[in-house]
Motif scaffolding. Structure first.
Motif, PDB file in Angstrom:
ATOM      1  N   GLU A 137       0.873  -1.174   0.000  1.00 14.91           N
ATOM      2  CA  GLU A 137       0.000   0.000   0.000  1.00 14.91           C
ATOM      3  C   GLU A 137       0.902   1.213   0.000  1.00 14.91           C
ATOM      4  N   ASN A 138       0.352   2.293  -0.537  1.00 17.24           N
ATOM      5  CA  ASN A 138       1.142   3.522  -0.623  1.00 17.24           C
ATOM      6  C   ASN A 138       0.366   4.627   0.077  1.00 17.24           C
ATOM      7  N   PRO A 139       0.496   4.729   1.411  1.00 17.52           N
ATOM      8  CA  PRO A 139      -0.405   5.569   2.196  1.00 17.52           C
ATOM      9  C   PRO A 139      -0.256   7.062   1.941  1.00 17.52           C
ATOM     10  N   CYS A 140       0.878   7.485   1.374  1.00 18.86           N
ATOM     11  CA  CYS A 140       1.147   8.923   1.300  1.00 18.86           C
ATOM     12  C   CYS A 140       0.929   9.530  -0.075  1.00 18.86           C
ATOM     13  N   VAL A 141       0.386   8.765  -1.039  1.00 15.36           N
ATOM     14  CA  VAL A 141       0.115   9.376  -2.341  1.00 15.36           C
ATOM     15  C   VAL A 141      -1.372   9.345  -2.649  1.00 15.36           C
ATOM     16  N   GLU A 142      -1.765  10.165  -3.611  1.00 13.57           N
ATOM     17  CA  GLU A 142      -3.159  10.275  -4.031  1.00 13.57           C
ATOM     18  C   GLU A 142      -3.695   8.923  -4.515  1.00 13.57           C
ATOM     19  N   PRO A 143      -4.968   8.685  -4.449  1.00 11.24           N
ATOM     20  CA  PRO A 143      -5.996   9.447  -3.739  1.00 11.24           C
ATOM     21  C   PRO A 143      -5.968   9.100  -2.239  1.00 11.24           C
ATOM     22  N   LEU A 144      -5.498  10.064  -1.439  1.00  8.10           N
ATOM     23  CA  LEU A 144      -5.224   9.803  -0.024  1.00  8.10           C
ATOM     24  C   LEU A 144      -6.413   9.219   0.735  1.00  8.10           C
ATOM     25  N   GLU A 145      -7.589   9.812   0.507  1.00  2.00           N
ATOM     26  CA  GLU A 145      -8.735   9.366   1.313  1.00  2.00           C
ATOM     27  C   GLU A 145      -9.173   7.955   0.958  1.00  2.00           C
ATOM     28  N   TRP A 146      -8.761   7.490  -0.229  1.00  2.00           N
ATOM     29  CA  TRP A 146      -9.194   6.160  -0.660  1.00  2.00           C
ATOM     30  C   TRP A 146      -8.172   5.081  -0.385  1.00  2.00           C
ATOM     31  N   ARG A 147      -6.996   5.466   0.037  1.00  2.00           N
ATOM     32  CA  ARG A 147      -5.952   4.450   0.267  1.00  2.00           C
ATOM     33  C   ARG A 147      -6.378   3.396   1.287  1.00  2.00           C
ATOM     34  N   PRO A 148      -7.020   3.798   2.394  1.00  2.00           N
ATOM     35  CA  PRO A 148      -7.456   2.752   3.328  1.00  2.00           C
ATOM     36  C   PRO A 148      -8.499   1.809   2.711  1.00  2.00           C
ATOM     37  N   GLU A 149      -9.342   2.360   1.831  1.00  2.00           N
ATOM     38  CA  GLU A 149     -10.354   1.521   1.173  1.00  2.00           C
ATOM     39  C   GLU A 149      -9.674   0.498   0.267  1.00  2.00           C
ATOM     40  N   ARG A 150      -8.635   0.953  -0.388  1.00  2.00           N
ATOM     41  CA  ARG A 150      -7.907   0.064  -1.280  1.00  2.00           C
ATOM     42  C   ARG A 150      -7.208  -1.030  -0.465  1.00  2.00           C
ATOM     43  N   LEU A 151      -6.707  -0.619   0.693  1.00  2.00           N
ATOM     44  CA  LEU A 151      -6.080  -1.599   1.580  1.00  2.00           C
ATOM     45  C   LEU A 151      -7.103  -2.659   1.993  1.00  2.00           C
ATOM     46  N   ARG A 168      -0.001   8.875   9.706  1.00  2.00           N
ATOM     47  CA  ARG A 168      -0.836   8.803  10.920  1.00  2.00           C
ATOM     48  C   ARG A 168      -2.316   8.889  10.572  1.00  2.00           C
ATOM     49  N   THR A 169      -2.642   9.809   9.649  1.00  2.00           N
ATOM     50  CA  THR A 169      -4.037   9.944   9.220  1.00  2.00           C
ATOM     51  C   THR A 169      -4.517   8.630   8.613  1.00  2.00           C
ATOM     52  N   PHE A 170      -3.667   8.074   7.778  1.00  3.26           N
ATOM     53  CA  PHE A 170      -3.988   6.797   7.135  1.00  3.26           C
ATOM     54  C   PHE A 170      -4.232   5.713   8.181  1.00  3.26           C
ATOM     55  N   MET A 171      -3.325   5.620   9.141  1.00  3.05           N
ATOM     56  CA  MET A 171      -3.440   4.566  10.155  1.00  3.05           C
ATOM     57  C   MET A 171      -4.671   4.774  11.045  1.00  3.05           C
ATOM     58  N   ALA A 172      -5.022   6.024  11.284  1.00  5.46           N
ATOM     59  CA  ALA A 172      -6.199   6.288  12.100  1.00  5.46           C
ATOM     60  C   ALA A 172      -7.433   5.695  11.413  1.00  5.46           C
ATOM     61  N   ARG A 173      -7.513   5.924  10.125  1.00  2.36           N
ATOM     62  CA  ARG A 173      -8.647   5.385   9.355  1.00  2.36           C
ATOM     63  C   ARG A 173      -8.581   3.845   9.313  1.00  2.36           C
ATOM     64  N   VAL A 174      -7.367   3.327   9.157  1.00  3.39           N
ATOM     65  CA  VAL A 174      -7.182   1.879   9.124  1.00  3.39           C
ATOM     66  C   VAL A 174      -7.688   1.249  10.427  1.00  3.39           C
ATOM     67  N   ARG A 175      -7.391   1.910  11.543  1.00  3.44           N
ATOM     68  CA  ARG A 175      -7.854   1.389  12.836  1.00  3.44           C
ATOM     69  C   ARG A 175      -9.370   1.485  12.956  1.00  3.44           C
ATOM     70  N   GLU A 176      -9.896   2.626  12.470  1.00  9.10           N
ATOM     71  CA  GLU A 176     -11.352   2.788  12.484  1.00  9.10           C
ATOM     72  C   GLU A 176     -12.026   1.641  11.748  1.00  9.10           C
ATOM     73  N   MET A 177     -11.421   1.251  10.639  1.00  9.57           N
ATOM     74  CA  MET A 177     -12.002   0.190   9.823  1.00  9.57           C
ATOM     75  C   MET A 177     -11.624  -1.200  10.351  1.00  9.57           C
TER      76      MET A 177
END
Ligand code: SF4
Lengths: 316, 194
Positions: free
Chosen positions: A170-184, A207-216
């Protein structure tokens, strides 16, 4: 270390064992040789093997031709390391990939990392025919089918299915940022057991990415290893940013390197700090060190980061 | 056309609605299509599908259309042909790694999906493309599949009933028949009802 053939295959590789036991895992990327000499592989593996639970054998990353990931992985097994066989969708179609995975498993390879792959235009042979028969997600699902159902994608039976520990990137720091967790999530749904991320230079984004990952709840369904690597100079950082697909480096970091009297030392220090930082982020199960042309520093970096202090490395 | 393609994914919801209607109509036509022969119908329909979809979506006629699960942004326009989401090389601003002047197909897809009623379908894991189906009608393939599923469900219903009431079937065969109804009489009864 002298290479030897390992005959008895344990049911779990070291990487899987470390992760499942809840210890902080370390993987490192090997710089593939442009040669047919096995000693070059053993040489490159030595500084990584001291600290890594598994060594990634890249599959023509950046679309540059080197010794194949399968060849390197087989040599690493022979030398007693646990390789991660990287499979890019760029160069081989479904027939080749499924066959290669059986071959790899027969040679003792346990861990595979499914990647889309950089486009051929990024590499040294831009005229090559891009394949992309699979994408990384359908590749993960295919490998899971081979392992769990004992079948090729065609439905034909595999008499002795490969025992695999399946990874995705996964590439958490590139676009589309908000969708990276969904792709994961999609990759985990497809069957990924572990995730190795691309290089992280922007801790806020991660950190933002991981926060969402934990939420999910994704960190409970797959082991996530954060990709970390040292930068050596502002020039290298700028070059990577513009030439290597999928690398995001914040301006502030480039400026810091620019201003530093010893940018390489600063880069190394930042790398150590990054490891310590991700170590504290909930849901991160390990680090994946990509120290291109700085492989000799990997064990030093890991030891200085102190992440090994809290655990004893398993053998085998 | 690139412009129209972007337009389509920005109005994904309308196109979703249109397609749902179109598909419903084609599923309803299944008995007719079967009588005429799907091959013959395909010969007529494929050029129309090609024209409409290549205009709107830059369709490549892969024959396995998944626009409803990709925010109405055709994944075959991704230079890597990815069917399950963006690669790791998307450029700042959402541009394509391979064709920097083009918006990443998957950035458009995700935003298209958020506007759709069934946008969550974007999280479905899709199989690799079957390249032997290239150039054929995906519309007909989808309609045929839906009609088939419906037929099979009906069949299952009838056989379950026939098995549950096997005594009745033996003595009063028409009350719980196991044999499938001939196509025409089913249609005739449906017509009578409407
Ligand atoms: S950036 Fe987007 S459109 Fe371009 S190759 Fe990657 S996924 Fe495909």
């Amino acid at each position: 270390m002298t290479p030897e053939i390992t005959s008895s295959a344990p049911t779990r590789g070291r990487l899987e064992a470390v992760l499942r036991s809840g210890r902080f895992a370390i993987t490192a990327e090997l710089n593939p040789p442009d040669s047919a000499n096995p000693d070059d592989v053993f040489e490159a593996a030595r500084p990584l093997g001291e600290v890594a639970d598994a060594i990634n054998a890249t599959d023509a990353s950046g679309a540059n031709c080197h010794m194949s990931s399968l060849g390197i992985s087989a040599l690493l097994v022979r030398a007693g390391y646990g390789p991660v066989l990287q499979i890019s969708c760029r160069d081989r179609n479904r027939i080749a990939v499924q066959g290669d995975v059986l071959g790899a498993a027969a040679l003792g390879v346990r861990n595979v990392l499914c990647l889309t792959g950089d486009d051929v235009s990024a590499g040294d042979q831009p005229g090559a025919k891009p394949v992309f028969d699979f994408d990384s997600v359908s590749l993960v699902r295919t490998l899971r089918t081979m392992r769990d159902e004992g079948m090729f994608l065609s439905g034909r039976k595999i008499s002795d299915p490969p025992k695999l520990f399946i990874g995705a990137a996964e590439n958490p720091c590139v676009e589309p940022l908000e969708w990276r967790p969904e792709r994961l999530k999609k990759k985990i749904e497809a069957g990924a057991d572990f995730i190795q991320t691309n290089l992280i230079f922007d801790m806020d984004r991660f950190r933002t990415f991981m926060a969402r990952v934990r939420e999910m709840g994704l960190h409970e369904r797959a082991f996530i290893l954060a990709g970390i690597g040292p930068l050596t100079s502002a020039r290298v950082a700028r070059w990577m940013r513009s030439r290597v697909p999928g690398i995001h480096i914040p301006d502030a970091l480039v400026e810091r390197l620019d201003a530093a009297s010893d940018p390489a030392a600063l880069g190394q220090r930042l790398c150590i700090e990054a490891i310590q930082e991700v170590r504290e982020i909930e849901g991160v199960s390990g680090v994946h060190i990509m120290a291109y042309r700085r492989e000799h520093l990997v064990s030093e970096i890991i030891l200085q980061s102190g992440v090994l202090d809290r655990r004893r490395i398993l053998k085998g | 056309m690139y412009r129209l393609r972007l337009f389509a994914s920005r109005h994904s919801r309308s196109f979703e609605r249109i397609y749902t209607l179109l598909e419903g109509a084609m599923v309803a036509m299944d008995p007719v299509f079967r009588r005429v022969g799907y091959r013959r119908v395909e010969a007529v329909l494929t050029p129309i599908e090609r024209l409409v979809k290549s205009l709107l979506f830059d369709c490549r006629m892969c024959g396995q259309c998944v626009l409803s699960s990709t925010g109405m942004s055709c994944p075959m326009n991704c230079p890597k042909g990815l069917r399950n989401g963006p690669c790791g090389g998307v450029r700042p601003g959402g541009f394509c790694e391979v064709k920097p002047q083009m918006r990443c197909v998957w950035v458009e897809a995700w935003s298209g999906a958020t506007r759709m009623r069934h946008g969550e379908q974007i999280s479905i894991v899709l199989p690799p493309v079957d390249h032997s189906l290239k150039g054929s009608s995906a519309w007909l393939r989808a309609a045929r599949e839906k009609a088939e599923v419906r037929r099979a469900a009906k069949e299952a219903q009838r056989t379950t009933l026939a098995r549950a009431f096997d005594d009745a079937r033996e003595h009063e065969p028409s009350s719980a028949p196991l044999a499938p109804e001939p196509e025409t009489s089913v249609e005739a009864s449906r017509e009578r009802r409407t």
